[in-house]
Design a protein around this motif. Structure first.
Motif, short mmCIF file in Angstrom:
data_model
loop_
_atom_site.label_atom_id
_atom_site.label_comp_id
_atom_site.label_asym_id
_atom_site.label_seq_id
_atom_site.Cartn_x
_atom_site.Cartn_y
_atom_site.Cartn_z
N ALA A 114 0.85 -1.18 0.00
CA ALA A 114 0.00 0.00 0.00
C ALA A 114 0.89 1.23 0.00
CB ALA A 114 -0.91 0.01 1.22
N GLY A 115 0.41 2.29 -0.59
CA GLY A 115 1.18 3.52 -0.63
C GLY A 115 0.43 4.61 -1.37
N LYS A 116 1.10 5.73 -1.53
CA LYS A 116 0.54 6.89 -2.23
C LYS A 116 1.66 7.56 -3.02
CE LYS A 116 -2.92 8.21 1.27
NZ LYS A 116 -3.35 9.31 2.17
N GLU A 117 1.27 8.50 -3.88
CA GLU A 117 2.29 9.29 -4.57
C GLU A 117 2.97 10.25 -3.59
OE1 GLU A 117 -1.31 10.08 -6.28
OE2 GLU A 117 -0.88 7.93 -6.10
N ARG A 118 2.23 10.66 -2.56
CA ARG A 118 2.76 11.60 -1.57
C ARG A 118 3.46 10.83 -0.46
NH1 ARG A 118 -2.10 13.87 0.73
NH2 ARG A 118 -0.73 15.23 1.96
N SER A 119 4.41 11.48 0.18
CA SER A 119 5.15 10.85 1.27
C SER A 119 5.09 11.73 2.50
CB SER A 119 6.61 10.60 0.85
OG SER A 119 7.24 11.82 0.49
N GLY A 120 5.63 11.23 3.62
CA GLY A 120 5.67 12.00 4.85
C GLY A 120 4.47 11.76 5.73
N PRO A 121 4.56 12.16 7.00
CA PRO A 121 3.49 11.88 7.96
C PRO A 121 2.16 12.56 7.60
CG PRO A 121 5.13 13.37 8.91
CD PRO A 121 5.71 12.85 7.64
N LEU A 122 2.20 13.71 6.95
CA LEU A 122 0.96 14.41 6.62
C LEU A 122 0.14 13.68 5.56
CD1 LEU A 122 2.19 18.12 6.64
CD2 LEU A 122 0.80 16.96 8.36
N PRO A 180 6.35 -0.73 -12.94
CA PRO A 180 5.32 0.24 -13.29
C PRO A 180 5.68 1.67 -12.93
CG PRO A 180 4.29 -1.72 -12.39
CD PRO A 180 5.78 -1.90 -12.22
N GLN A 181 6.39 1.86 -11.80
CA GLN A 181 6.80 3.21 -11.42
C GLN A 181 7.74 3.80 -12.48
OE1 GLN A 181 6.12 5.40 -8.78
NE2 GLN A 181 7.35 6.77 -10.04
N LEU A 182 8.71 3.02 -12.91
CA LEU A 182 9.66 3.51 -13.91
C LEU A 182 8.97 3.78 -15.24
CD1 LEU A 182 12.82 1.34 -13.21
CD2 LEU A 182 12.62 3.82 -12.96
N ILE A 183 8.09 2.89 -15.66
CA ILE A 183 7.42 3.08 -16.94
C ILE A 183 6.51 4.30 -16.88
CG2 ILE A 183 5.72 2.06 -18.51
CD1 ILE A 183 7.04 -0.62 -18.00
N SER A 184 5.80 4.48 -15.77
CA SER A 184 4.98 5.68 -15.61
C SER A 184 5.83 6.94 -15.71
CB SER A 184 4.27 5.64 -14.25
OG SER A 184 3.52 6.81 -14.04
N SER A 185 6.99 6.92 -15.07
CA SER A 185 7.88 8.08 -15.12
C SER A 185 8.41 8.31 -16.53
CB SER A 185 9.05 7.88 -14.15
OG SER A 185 8.58 7.83 -12.81
N MET A 186 8.71 7.23 -17.25
CA MET A 186 9.21 7.38 -18.62
C MET A 186 8.16 7.99 -19.55
SD MET A 186 11.50 3.98 -19.35
CE MET A 186 11.77 2.96 -17.93
N VAL A 187 6.92 7.54 -19.40
CA VAL A 187 5.85 8.11 -20.23
C VAL A 187 5.65 9.58 -19.87
CG1 VAL A 187 3.39 8.02 -20.76
CG2 VAL A 187 4.69 5.90 -20.56
N ALA A 188 5.62 9.89 -18.56
CA ALA A 188 5.44 11.28 -18.14
C ALA A 188 6.59 12.15 -18.62
CB ALA A 188 5.31 11.34 -16.62
N ALA A 189 7.80 11.60 -18.68
CA ALA A 189 8.96 12.37 -19.14
C ALA A 189 8.80 12.84 -20.59
CB ALA A 189 10.24 11.54 -19.00
N ASP A 208 -4.17 8.28 -16.08
CA ASP A 208 -4.06 6.97 -15.43
C ASP A 208 -2.62 6.46 -15.48
OD1 ASP A 208 -6.74 6.94 -14.84
OD2 ASP A 208 -7.31 5.64 -16.50
N VAL A 209 -2.02 6.55 -16.66
CA VAL A 209 -0.68 5.98 -16.85
C VAL A 209 0.37 6.74 -16.05
CG1 VAL A 209 1.14 5.59 -18.56
CG2 VAL A 209 -1.22 4.99 -19.10
N THR A 210 0.22 8.06 -15.91
CA THR A 210 1.27 8.87 -15.28
C THR A 210 0.98 9.23 -13.83
OG1 THR A 210 0.26 10.93 -16.07
CG2 THR A 210 1.89 9.86 -17.51
N ARG A 211 -0.10 8.72 -13.25
CA ARG A 211 -0.44 9.11 -11.88
C ARG A 211 0.71 8.91 -10.92
NH1 ARG A 211 -1.92 6.40 -7.51
NH2 ARG A 211 -2.11 4.45 -8.66
N ILE A 212 1.33 7.74 -10.93
CA ILE A 212 2.37 7.46 -9.95
C ILE A 212 3.70 8.11 -10.32
CG2 ILE A 212 1.33 5.33 -9.10
CD1 ILE A 212 3.21 3.75 -10.87
#
Length: 361
Positions: A114-122, A180-189, A208-212
């Motif tokens: 489980a996780g999110k695009e955002r990090s940190g306690p907030l 998937p994280q790397l591929i999402s980043s490559m498409v967004a790039a 959808d593809v670039t969310r993460i």
């Protein structure tokens, strides 16, 4: 379990602490950045004050590169009866602990999926893990008491325990998470230097593809540095598919009928294999994937519109299985895609039309 210490108050650590604290566990929060621990405490995740003695369970939630060192120090200091980590790779930290000569009997490696695009306690929430797989990687050395503590933690976080070998886990997350994280980043790039006229055409597919791709690069460098081999193996397979797909597309440009036919077959093959792979992705609550029908409703960008459409859908007696929002380019409007069981779609569409909503086919 009555007491716990969470070492590392980022997204995962603070979310686990929030879940434990909400269920009556006394949680002590530790972070090398005292401000982060204070923030987590202010959110209700526990106290940033020290424990008076050993707690029942220590949860180490630090980056993979630091996991073994922090675990070894906690074990050396005797802060808990049992220890686990939540790092996204499992084989490396365990081997590091072995190399340090640590006693592995009070330790078990775990990983909540489980996780999110955002990090940190907030960014943390007490329900982050609900219904999500939580991997356990016990060894022959793992004490039964420690395994039971880990299972209790997972139950308190309302996650689903999954037992795996550590190296098998690392190969699995390379496929379903890290690549998937790397591929999402490559498409967004590809969008970074794109013409503004092209970017303005972005629809739900590219979102959808670039969310993460919005994830923290520093965090992902740490994760990928701990699992580079399996990720490279998966990417090599993706690269081979890309080469074949590029060749197929070039074939579609050819004046030769045979090359165009081969190109068509190549594109059909990759799309067909994509269909077959997508079907294997678990659906709601981890069950088998379900086929839903979409009822698309045009809404304006005004406060209360979403609440109103959900209220009207609820009055129709229809259970909304999932929802997506697609914003219209250049307009203060969008489409809300309500996903429902196929048998329920006609009745929902009719009920919403009666209440004045514009349904798009």
């Amino acid at each position: 379990m009555r007491t716990a210490v969470v070492i590392g108050t980022g997204l995962v650590g603070t979310s686990a602490a929030l879940a434990l604290a909400s269920r009556g566990i006394t949680v002590h929060l530790v972070d090398r950045d005292p401000e982060s621990a204070r923030t987590a405490a202010a959110l209700g995740a526990g106290t940033d004050g020290p424990a008076e003695g050993p707690v029942d369970l220590a949860v180490v939630a630090v980056p993979p590169a630091r996991t073994a060192t922090v675990l070894a120090a906690a074990m050396r200091d005797g802060v808990a009866r049992g220890y686990l980590d939540v790092a996204s790779v499992k084989g490396g930290p365990r081997r590091e602990l072995e190399a340090m000569g640590a006693d592995l009997s009070p330790y078990i490696g775990t990983h909540p999926m489980a996780g999110k695009e955002r990090s940190g306690p907030l960014a943390a929430t007490a329900d982050l893990f609900e219904g999500r797989p939580w991997v356990l990687t016990p060894t022959r050395d793992t004490d039964t008491e420690v395994l039971n503590l880990a299972l209790e933690l997972i139950a308190l976080c309302r996650a689903v325990p999954v037992v795996m070998d550590a190296d098998a886990h690392d190969r699995a997350v390379a496929l379903v998470s890290h690549t998937p994280q790397l591929i999402s980043s490559m498409v967004a790039a590809r969008l970074e230097e794109a013409d503004e006229s092209a970017v303005r055409l972005c629809g739900q597919g590219i979102r959808d593809v670039t969310r993460i791709a919005a994830s923290d690069p520093r965090m992902w460098v740490e994760i990928l540095s701990a699992n580079p081999g399996p990720v490279a193996d998966v990417l090599a397979g993706v690269a081979a598919d890309l080469d074949e797909t590029v060749a197929a597309l070039r074939g579609l440009q050819s004046a030769d009928e045979g090359e165009r036919r081969a190109g068509t077959e190549g594109i059909q093959d990759v799309l067909r294999r994509g269909n077959a792979g997508r079907v294997r992705v678990p659906g709601k609550h981890g069950a088998g994937p379900a086929a839903y029908e979409v009822v698309a409703v045009l809404i304006s960008d005004r406060p209360g519109e979403l609440a109103a459409i959900f209220a009207d859908a609820g009055r129709s007696g229809t259970n909304i299985e999932d929802v997506r929002i697609e914003h219209a380019t250049g307009q203060q409007a969008g489409l809300v895609q309500l996903m429902v069981e196929p048998s329920a779609a006609p009745a929902l569409a009719a009920a919403l039309r009666e209440r004045g909503w514009s349904i798009r086919q």
